[in-house]
Enzyme design. Structure first.
Site, PDB file in Angstrom:
ATOM      1  N   CYS A 290      65.070  57.682  33.482  1.00  0.00           N
ATOM      2  CA  CYS A 290      65.338  58.980  32.906  1.00  0.00           C
ATOM      3  C   CYS A 290      65.097  58.893  31.555  1.00  0.00           C
ATOM      4  CB  CYS A 290      66.590  59.315  33.169  1.00  0.00           C
ATOM      5  SG  CYS A 290      67.160  61.118  32.434  1.00  0.00           S
TER       6      CYS A 290
ATOM      7  N   HIS B 124      55.908  43.991  31.507  1.00  0.00           N
ATOM      8  CA  HIS B 124      55.671  45.295  31.129  1.00  0.00           C
ATOM      9  C   HIS B 124      56.121  46.281  32.096  1.00  0.00           C
ATOM     10  CE1 HIS B 124      52.137  44.100  28.403  1.00  0.00           C
ATOM     11  NE2 HIS B 124      53.282  43.780  27.822  1.00  0.00           N
TER      12      HIS B 124
ATOM     13  N   ASP C 143      51.721  46.744  38.462  1.00  0.00           N
ATOM     14  CA  ASP C 143      51.426  47.451  39.728  1.00  0.00           C
ATOM     15  C   ASP C 143      51.995  46.651  41.071  1.00  0.00           C
ATOM     16  OD1 ASP C 143      50.126  44.489  40.126  1.00  0.00           O
ATOM     17  OD2 ASP C 143      48.297  45.199  39.313  1.00  0.00           O
TER      18      ASP C 143
ATOM     19  N   ALA D 196      39.074  36.108  39.219  1.00  0.00           N
ATOM     20  CA  ALA D 196      40.225  35.396  40.183  1.00  0.00           C
ATOM     21  C   ALA D 196      40.297  35.395  41.418  1.00  0.00           C
ATOM     22  CB  ALA D 196      41.313  36.467  39.719  1.00  0.00           C
TER      23      ALA D 196
ATOM     24  N   ASN E 223      38.808  33.485  33.883  1.00  0.00           N
ATOM     25  CA  ASN E 223      38.444  34.649  33.171  1.00  0.00           C
ATOM     26  C   ASN E 223      37.108  34.599  33.041  1.00  0.00           C
ATOM     27  OD1 ASN E 223      38.110  37.165  31.616  1.00  0.00           O
ATOM     28  ND2 ASN E 223      40.275  37.261  30.964  1.00  0.00           N
ATOM     29  N   PRO E 224      36.304  35.769  33.806  1.00  0.00           N
ATOM     30  CA  PRO E 224      34.773  35.873  33.336  1.00  0.00           C
ATOM     31  C   PRO E 224      34.387  36.054  31.903  1.00  0.00           C
ATOM     32  CG  PRO E 224      35.562  37.475  34.955  1.00  0.00           C
ATOM     33  CD  PRO E 224      36.885  36.951  34.449  1.00  0.00           C
TER      34      PRO E 224
ATOM     35  N   SER F   7      43.160  39.343  28.545  1.00  0.00           N
ATOM     36  CA  SER F   7      42.537  39.171  27.291  1.00  0.00           C
ATOM     37  C   SER F   7      43.117  38.187  26.123  1.00  0.00           C
ATOM     38  CB  SER F   7      42.277  40.637  26.772  1.00  0.00           C
ATOM     39  OG  SER F   7      43.055  41.397  26.384  1.00  0.00           O
TER      40      SER F   7
HETATM   41  P1  NAD Z   1      43.017  43.646  29.328  1.00  0.00           P
HETATM   42  O1  NAD Z   1      42.380  44.778  29.929  1.00  0.00           O
HETATM   43  O2  NAD Z   1      43.068  43.532  27.922  1.00  0.00           O
HETATM   44  O3  NAD Z   1      42.067  42.393  29.743  1.00  0.00           O
HETATM   45  C1  NAD Z   1      41.683  42.082  31.259  1.00  0.00           C
HETATM   46  C2  NAD Z   1      41.188  40.853  31.172  1.00  0.00           C
HETATM   47  O4  NAD Z   1      40.942  40.744  32.501  1.00  0.00           O
HETATM   48  C3  NAD Z   1      40.020  40.772  30.390  1.00  0.00           C
HETATM   49  O5  NAD Z   1      39.771  39.663  29.706  1.00  0.00           O
HETATM   50  C4  NAD Z   1      38.808  40.676  31.419  1.00  0.00           C
HETATM   51  O6  NAD Z   1      37.607  39.758  30.994  1.00  0.00           O
HETATM   52  C5  NAD Z   1      39.519  39.914  32.662  1.00  0.00           C
HETATM   53  N1  NAD Z   1      38.897  40.292  33.844  1.00  0.00           N
HETATM   54  C6  NAD Z   1      38.336  41.076  34.580  1.00  0.00           C
HETATM   55  N2  NAD Z   1      38.085  41.122  35.615  1.00  0.00           N
HETATM   56  C7  NAD Z   1      38.413  40.048  36.187  1.00  0.00           C
HETATM   57  C8  NAD Z   1      38.584  39.374  37.245  1.00  0.00           C
HETATM   58  N3  NAD Z   1      38.072  39.684  38.388  1.00  0.00           N
HETATM   59  N4  NAD Z   1      39.075  37.946  37.526  1.00  0.00           N
HETATM   60  C9  NAD Z   1      39.796  37.631  36.332  1.00  0.00           C
HETATM   61  N5  NAD Z   1      39.795  38.119  35.240  1.00  0.00           N
HETATM   62  C10 NAD Z   1      38.929  39.452  34.978  1.00  0.00           C
HETATM   63  O7  NAD Z   1      44.370  43.536  30.013  1.00  0.00           O
HETATM   64  P2  NAD Z   1      45.875  42.677  29.834  1.00  0.00           P
HETATM   65  O8  NAD Z   1      45.215  41.472  28.755  1.00  0.00           O
HETATM   66  O9  NAD Z   1      46.317  42.643  30.919  1.00  0.00           O
HETATM   67  O10 NAD Z   1      46.471  43.614  28.884  1.00  0.00           O
HETATM   68  C11 NAD Z   1      46.103  44.991  28.672  1.00  0.00           C
HETATM   69  C12 NAD Z   1      47.274  45.863  29.076  1.00  0.00           C
HETATM   70  O11 NAD Z   1      47.372  46.730  30.086  1.00  0.00           O
HETATM   71  C13 NAD Z   1      48.568  45.347  29.534  1.00  0.00           C
HETATM   72  O12 NAD Z   1      49.498  45.518  28.944  1.00  0.00           O
HETATM   73  C14 NAD Z   1      48.817  45.436  31.034  1.00  0.00           C
HETATM   74  O13 NAD Z   1      50.072  46.012  31.085  1.00  0.00           O
HETATM   75  C15 NAD Z   1      48.030  47.001  31.158  1.00  0.00           C
HETATM   76  N6  NAD Z   1      47.411  47.114  32.272  1.00  0.00           N
HETATM   77  C16 NAD Z   1      48.057  46.977  33.421  1.00  0.00           C
HETATM   78  C17 NAD Z   1      47.323  47.025  34.812  1.00  0.00           C
HETATM   79  C18 NAD Z   1      47.970  46.725  36.270  1.00  0.00           C
HETATM   80  O14 NAD Z   1      49.049  46.840  36.255  1.00  0.00           O
HETATM   81  N7  NAD Z   1      47.124  46.600  37.319  1.00  0.00           N
HETATM   82  C19 NAD Z   1      46.104  47.554  34.941  1.00  0.00           C
HETATM   83  C20 NAD Z   1      45.416  47.968  33.570  1.00  0.00           C
HETATM   84  C21 NAD Z   1      46.140  47.641  32.229  1.00  0.00           C
END
Ligand code: NAD
Length: 261
Positions: free
Chosen positions: A134, A126, A111, A240, A222-223, A198
């Site tokens: 392209c 990522h 993001d 966070a 992490n919650p 996660s």
């Molecule tokens: P995940 O979705 O597997 O895990 C997210 C983690 O964040 C969970 O363990 C959850 O408990 C925790 N979480 C939720 N709310 C939270 C908060 N307010 N504060 C702290 N922790 C919180 O995500 P991941 O492990 O990053 O991996 C999944 C994939 O998803 C990655 O490859 C990533 O590239 C992609 N992704 C990216 C975005 C983004 O760019 N914002 C969004 C969604 C997914």
């Protein structure tokens, strides 16, 4: 442990003490740090129009080959959420750790919100949703961080083929330079903060495993519990945007010597 009890002053002081006298911090982040900007994590249910698709069915080369317009539409929707949501207190607190610490952020997020908050060393493991590549000739193009005007795909200015978001889809390799930056930062890190991931998506999760195996203290925010929660040096079961500013506020009185008195 609940989110409320984790934010007790003692736990925050412990986290602050673990980093206060160090210089080189590595912050590993995942989708959770942007959740409070209104950008859903992959484990949260997809909402609205997209509820019937699993991200794993949209974020793959196979999905793009079969349904490029659908995949683009999903990415344009996500760009809209990111542009509307913007940075939150968690991104800001990490950026605020500079210049007190030499901070490297290695993020799984696409993001761009760490850089938007002011973090200067960010390894995007990522890729970035704000860059297109392209699908035929690999030419890349940075796109403005703004709500897209519509859901239509991008096309390459050089060869005219359909572009794709320059992100790492399931089954694809991570960008070598981002991995190198993250590995080098881990090798030098004197403390590591793992937030909002996660720790289940490999190979990025291997960095967290390596951090836990290293001599550097590891703080997890992490919650929800993750596979490394039982082995980190300090676990904050909190969001966070509450835990990171609390640690930042606690830093001034938290050098190891003072805390132990
Ligand atoms: P995940 O979705 O597997 O895990 C997210 C983690 O964040 C969970 O363990 C959850 O408990 C925790 N979480 C939720 N709310 C939270 C908060 N307010 N504060 C702290 N922790 C919180 O995500 P991941 O492990 O990053 O991996 C999944 C994939 O998803 C990655 O490859 C990533 O590239 C992609 N992704 C990216 C975005 C983004 O760019 N914002 C969004 C969604 C997914």
């Amino acid at each position: 442990m609940t989110a409320d009890t984790a934010l007790d002053p003692q736990t925050i002081a412990t986290a602050a003490r673990l980093i206060a006298d160090r210089q080189r911090l590595l912050v590993l982040t995942g989708a959770g740090i942007s959740a409070e900007s209104g950008i859903p994590t992959f484990r949260q249910a997809q909402t609205g129009l997209w509820a019937r698709y699993a991200p794993e069915d949209l974020a793959t080369p196979e999905a793009f080959a079969a349904h490029p317009e659908r995949v683009w539409s999903w990415y344009q929707w996500r760009r809209t959420l990111i542009a509307r949501g913007g940075i939150n207190a968690g991104h800001r607190a990490i950026a605020g750790f500079e210049p007190r610490f030499e901070v490297t952020v290695a993020t799984q997020n696409v993001d761009g919100l760490h850089a938007a908050a002011g973090s200067t060393r960010v390894a995007e493991l990522h890729g970035s949703i704000w860059r297109e590549r392209c699908s035929r000739c690999d030419t890349t193009l940075e796109v403005p961080v703004a709500e897209p005007a519509d859901e239509t795909p991008g096309y390459c200015a050089v060869c005219g083929a359909m572009s794709r978001p320059d992100v790492v889809w399931f089954g694809e390799r991570l960008p070598a330079q981002a991995v190198e930056t993250a590995d080098a930062a881990l090798a030098r890190a004197e403390a590591v903060i793992v937030v909002g991931t996660s720790n289940r998506v490999y190979p990025a999760a291997a960095l967290v495993d390596a951090a836990v195996a290293s001599s550097a203290p590891v703080i997890e925010i992490n919650p929800e519990a993750t596979p490394v929660s039982g082995t980190v040096d300090c676990r904050l079961a909190a969001t966070a945007s509450t835990a990171l500013p609390a640690i930042a506020n606690a830093l001034d009185g938290a050098s190891a010597g003072r805390y132990d008195q």
